[in-house]
Write an enzyme that holds these catalytic residues in place. Structure first.
Site, PDB file in Angstrom:
ATOM      1  N   ASP A 180      37.121  60.986  12.706  1.00  0.00           N
ATOM      2  CA  ASP A 180      37.391  62.353  12.248  1.00  0.00           C
ATOM      3  C   ASP A 180      36.245  62.998  11.458  1.00  0.00           C
ATOM      4  O   ASP A 180      36.321  64.176  11.110  1.00  0.00           O
ATOM      5  CB  ASP A 180      38.687  62.405  11.424  1.00  0.00           C
TER       6      ASP A 180
ATOM      7  N   CYS B 152      24.150  60.078  32.070  1.00  0.00           N
ATOM      8  CA  CYS B 152      22.798  59.898  31.517  1.00  0.00           C
ATOM      9  C   CYS B 152      22.802  59.794  29.996  1.00  0.00           C
ATOM     10  O   CYS B 152      21.750  59.618  29.385  1.00  0.00           O
ATOM     11  CB  CYS B 152      21.854  61.009  31.988  1.00  0.00           C
TER      12      CYS B 152
ATOM     13  N   GLN C 286      36.405  53.134  10.764  1.00  0.00           N
ATOM     14  CA  GLN C 286      36.914  53.075  12.142  1.00  0.00           C
ATOM     15  C   GLN C 286      37.358  54.463  12.564  1.00  0.00           C
ATOM     16  O   GLN C 286      37.787  54.662  13.701  1.00  0.00           O
ATOM     17  CB  GLN C 286      38.108  52.123  12.215  1.00  0.00           C
TER      18      GLN C 286
ATOM     19  N   GLU D 132      51.175  49.452   2.616  1.00  0.00           N
ATOM     20  CA  GLU D 132      51.899  48.323   3.224  1.00  0.00           C
ATOM     21  C   GLU D 132      50.995  47.115   3.356  1.00  0.00           C
ATOM     22  O   GLU D 132      49.786  47.253   3.512  1.00  0.00           O
ATOM     23  CB  GLU D 132      52.407  48.731   4.613  1.00  0.00           C
TER      24      GLU D 132
ATOM     25  N   HIS E 141      33.676  53.508  15.541  1.00  0.00           N
ATOM     26  CA  HIS E 141      34.382  53.928  16.760  1.00  0.00           C
ATOM     27  C   HIS E 141      33.945  55.302  17.241  1.00  0.00           C
ATOM     28  O   HIS E 141      34.671  55.973  17.973  1.00  0.00           O
ATOM     29  CB  HIS E 141      35.907  53.875  16.534  1.00  0.00           C
TER      30      HIS E 141
ATOM     31  N   CYS F 104      27.139  67.988  32.478  1.00  0.00           N
ATOM     32  CA  CYS F 104      25.849  67.797  31.830  1.00  0.00           C
ATOM     33  C   CYS F 104      24.832  68.784  32.401  1.00  0.00           C
ATOM     34  O   CYS F 104      24.647  68.845  33.624  1.00  0.00           O
ATOM     35  CB  CYS F 104      25.400  66.360  32.081  1.00  0.00           C
TER      36      CYS F 104
ATOM     37  N   THR G 239      43.669  50.397   6.573  1.00  0.00           N
ATOM     38  CA  THR G 239      43.551  49.900   7.945  1.00  0.00           C
ATOM     39  C   THR G 239      44.520  48.756   8.183  1.00  0.00           C
ATOM     40  O   THR G 239      44.707  47.905   7.317  1.00  0.00           O
ATOM     41  CB  THR G 239      42.105  49.453   8.279  1.00  0.00           C
TER      42      THR G 239
ATOM     43  N   TYR H 226      41.657  64.803  23.733  1.00  0.00           N
ATOM     44  CA  TYR H 226      40.618  64.684  22.708  1.00  0.00           C
ATOM     45  C   TYR H 226      40.269  66.037  22.100  1.00  0.00           C
ATOM     46  O   TYR H 226      39.944  66.130  20.923  1.00  0.00           O
ATOM     47  CB  TYR H 226      39.370  63.964  23.266  1.00  0.00           C
TER      48      TYR H 226
ATOM     49  N   ARG I 291      42.842  66.631  19.504  1.00  0.00           N
ATOM     50  CA  ARG I 291      42.560  65.847  18.286  1.00  0.00           C
ATOM     51  C   ARG I 291      41.344  66.390  17.538  1.00  0.00           C
ATOM     52  O   ARG I 291      41.302  66.397  16.308  1.00  0.00           O
ATOM     53  CB  ARG I 291      42.377  64.371  18.640  1.00  0.00           C
TER      54      ARG I 291
HETATM   55  P1  OAD Z   1      46.423  52.004  12.028  1.00  0.00           P
HETATM   56  O1  OAD Z   1      47.265  53.165  12.418  1.00  0.00           O
HETATM   57  O2  OAD Z   1      46.521  50.758  12.845  1.00  0.00           O
HETATM   58  O3  OAD Z   1      46.743  51.601  10.521  1.00  0.00           O
HETATM   59  C1  OAD Z   1      46.776  52.559   9.504  1.00  0.00           C
HETATM   60  C2  OAD Z   1      46.961  51.833   8.183  1.00  0.00           C
HETATM   61  O4  OAD Z   1      46.930  52.805   7.147  1.00  0.00           O
HETATM   62  C3  OAD Z   1      48.293  51.078   8.053  1.00  0.00           C
HETATM   63  O5  OAD Z   1      48.034  49.779   7.558  1.00  0.00           O
HETATM   64  C4  OAD Z   1      49.071  51.931   7.032  1.00  0.00           C
HETATM   65  O6  OAD Z   1      49.937  51.140   6.216  1.00  0.00           O
HETATM   66  C5  OAD Z   1      47.949  52.518   6.220  1.00  0.00           C
HETATM   67  N1  OAD Z   1      48.255  53.799   5.529  1.00  0.00           N
HETATM   68  C6  OAD Z   1      49.138  54.764   5.875  1.00  0.00           C
HETATM   69  N2  OAD Z   1      49.099  55.788   5.014  1.00  0.00           N
HETATM   70  C7  OAD Z   1      48.154  55.469   4.076  1.00  0.00           C
HETATM   71  C8  OAD Z   1      47.636  56.123   2.908  1.00  0.00           C
HETATM   72  N3  OAD Z   1      48.064  57.338   2.524  1.00  0.00           N
HETATM   73  N4  OAD Z   1      46.691  55.482   2.191  1.00  0.00           N
HETATM   74  C9  OAD Z   1      46.229  54.273   2.572  1.00  0.00           C
HETATM   75  N5  OAD Z   1      46.662  53.617   3.655  1.00  0.00           N
HETATM   76  C10 OAD Z   1      47.623  54.202   4.405  1.00  0.00           C
HETATM   77  O7  OAD Z   1      44.911  52.531  11.951  1.00  0.00           O
HETATM   78  P2  OAD Z   1      43.533  51.711  11.967  1.00  0.00           P
HETATM   79  O8  OAD Z   1      43.647  50.445  11.204  1.00  0.00           O
HETATM   80  O9  OAD Z   1      42.462  52.658  11.592  1.00  0.00           O
HETATM   81  O10 OAD Z   1      40.648  52.444  17.565  1.00  0.00           O
HETATM   82  O11 OAD Z   1      43.400  51.376  13.498  1.00  0.00           O
HETATM   83  C11 OAD Z   1      42.239  50.766  13.953  1.00  0.00           C
HETATM   84  C12 OAD Z   1      41.847  51.286  15.312  1.00  0.00           C
HETATM   85  O12 OAD Z   1      42.966  51.218  16.194  1.00  0.00           O
HETATM   86  C13 OAD Z   1      41.478  52.753  15.359  1.00  0.00           C
HETATM   87  O13 OAD Z   1      40.143  52.989  14.962  1.00  0.00           O
HETATM   88  C14 OAD Z   1      41.670  53.076  16.806  1.00  0.00           C
HETATM   89  C15 OAD Z   1      43.008  52.432  17.000  1.00  0.00           C
HETATM   90  O14 OAD Z   1      43.367  52.071  18.258  1.00  0.00           O
HETATM   91  C16 OAD Z   1      40.210  52.978  18.719  1.00  0.00           C
HETATM   92  O15 OAD Z   1      40.655  54.016  19.177  1.00  0.00           O
HETATM   93  C17 OAD Z   1      39.130  52.176  19.384  1.00  0.00           C
HETATM   94 ZN    ZN Z   2      23.733  63.758  32.283  1.00  0.00          ZN
END
Ligand code: OAD
Ligand code: ZN
Length: 242
Positions: free
Chosen positions: A100, A126, A97, A210, A115, A142, A183, A63, A66
């Site tokens: 960043d 705590c 979601q 896509e 998220h 902590c 997404t 993390y 990232r």
């Molecule tokens: P994904 O990696 O599942 O999907 C990313 C989407 O962005 C795909 O549909 C791509 O086609 C699209 N994409 C790629 N480049 C792009 C661009 N330049 N412009 C627009 N779209 C583009 O990511 P999320 O849908 O955010 O959760 O994933 C959802 C959650 O799954 C995340 O928040 C995370 C992950 O596991 C947790 O960690 C709880």
């Molecule tokens: Zn604490």
């Protein structure tokens, strides 16, 4: 014209629902692309409480890596177009979601991070928030109770933050235009929101290079990268309102 002009002309409350794709053009890897985060790392090894308890140092380091990536990144034209949208319509609710922080850094005023955030931390025991100093070596403890400090993200198996989720549902139910951007729409409960918007009779536009599981339910699908599509879309919206 890429969208129905009367929908645009009448839009006053807009929800922008985003996923990792909106930050792709800022150089932040998405999760499910072939070079994405989950192609290299398994969520079950890193993104859950058991992984952290088993090996806090390893999860912390990942993390931290990232966090450094997003701190070096900058908002792209997609994030900035969403900020611009606030000047054109009455209200914009950004539901993301992403962890960043780029919507907030870009200048969006109403952002709900479903998220959590890589930039926030708290005590595992705590829940007291913890400010990173940058001098930490390994997982900090902590100051209040000695518990381990954890990243402020939502891990698999954890509930979404209640306040953010309530605001997100409320915004979805009360909007008149819903944009689903970058997404894959497969991680629930967040992915419920665009479907909820459809059920509520909202006009829903999807922007993604896509097709996704949601595409066939959208009123309009705009194929393309958000950093390219959104600035044009915002211009159209501005013109429709003249
Ligand atoms: P994904 O990696 O599942 O999907 C990313 C989407 O962005 C795909 O549909 C791509 O086609 C699209 N994409 C790629 N480049 C792009 C661009 N330049 N412009 C627009 N779209 C583009 O990511 P999320 O849908 O955010 O959760 O994933 C959802 C959650 O799954 C995340 O928040 C995370 C992950 O596991 C947790 O960690 C709880
Ligand atoms: Zn604490």
């Amino acid at each position: 014209m890429i969208a129905a002009s009367e929908v645009l002309a009448n839009a006053s409350r807009v929800v922008v629902f985003t996923g990792a794709g909106i930050s792709q053009e800022s150089g932040i890897a998405t999760f499910r692309s072939p070079d994405g985060i989950w192609a290299k790392f398994k969520p079950e090894e890193l993104a859950n409480i058991n992984a952290f308890m088993a090996n806090p140092e390893r999860v912390w380091e990942w993390y931290e890596y990232r966090r450094n990536v997003v701190e070096d990144a900058v908002p792209n034209p997609g994030h900035l177009a969403i900020v611009e949208l606030e000047k054109i319509v009455d209200r914009v609710d950004v539901i993301t979601q992403n962890v960043d922080g780029l919507h907030t850094r870009a200048g969006s005023s109403r952002v709900y991070e479903l998220h959590g955030s890589l930039l926030k931390h708290r005590c595992l025991d705590c829940e007291t928030p913890y400010e990173i100093s940058g001098d930490e070596e390994g997982v900090p403890h902590c100051p209040k109770c000695g518990g381990l400090i954890r990243p402020g993200v939502v891990w698999f198996g954890e509930d979404l933050p209640e306040y953010e989720w309530e605001r997100a549902v409320d915004a979805t139910i009360n909007c008149d235009l819903f944009l689903s951007i970058g997404t894959s729409t497969i991680v629930y409960p967040a992915a419920q929101l665009p479907f909820m918007a459809v059920r509520e009779g909202k006009y829903v536009i999807e922007i993604n290079p896509e097709r996704t599981d949601f595409t066939r339910y959208a009123d309009l699908y705009i194929e393309g990268k958000s950093g390219e599509v959104l600035p044009k879309f915002i211009e159209e919206l501005r013109n429709a309102k003249k």
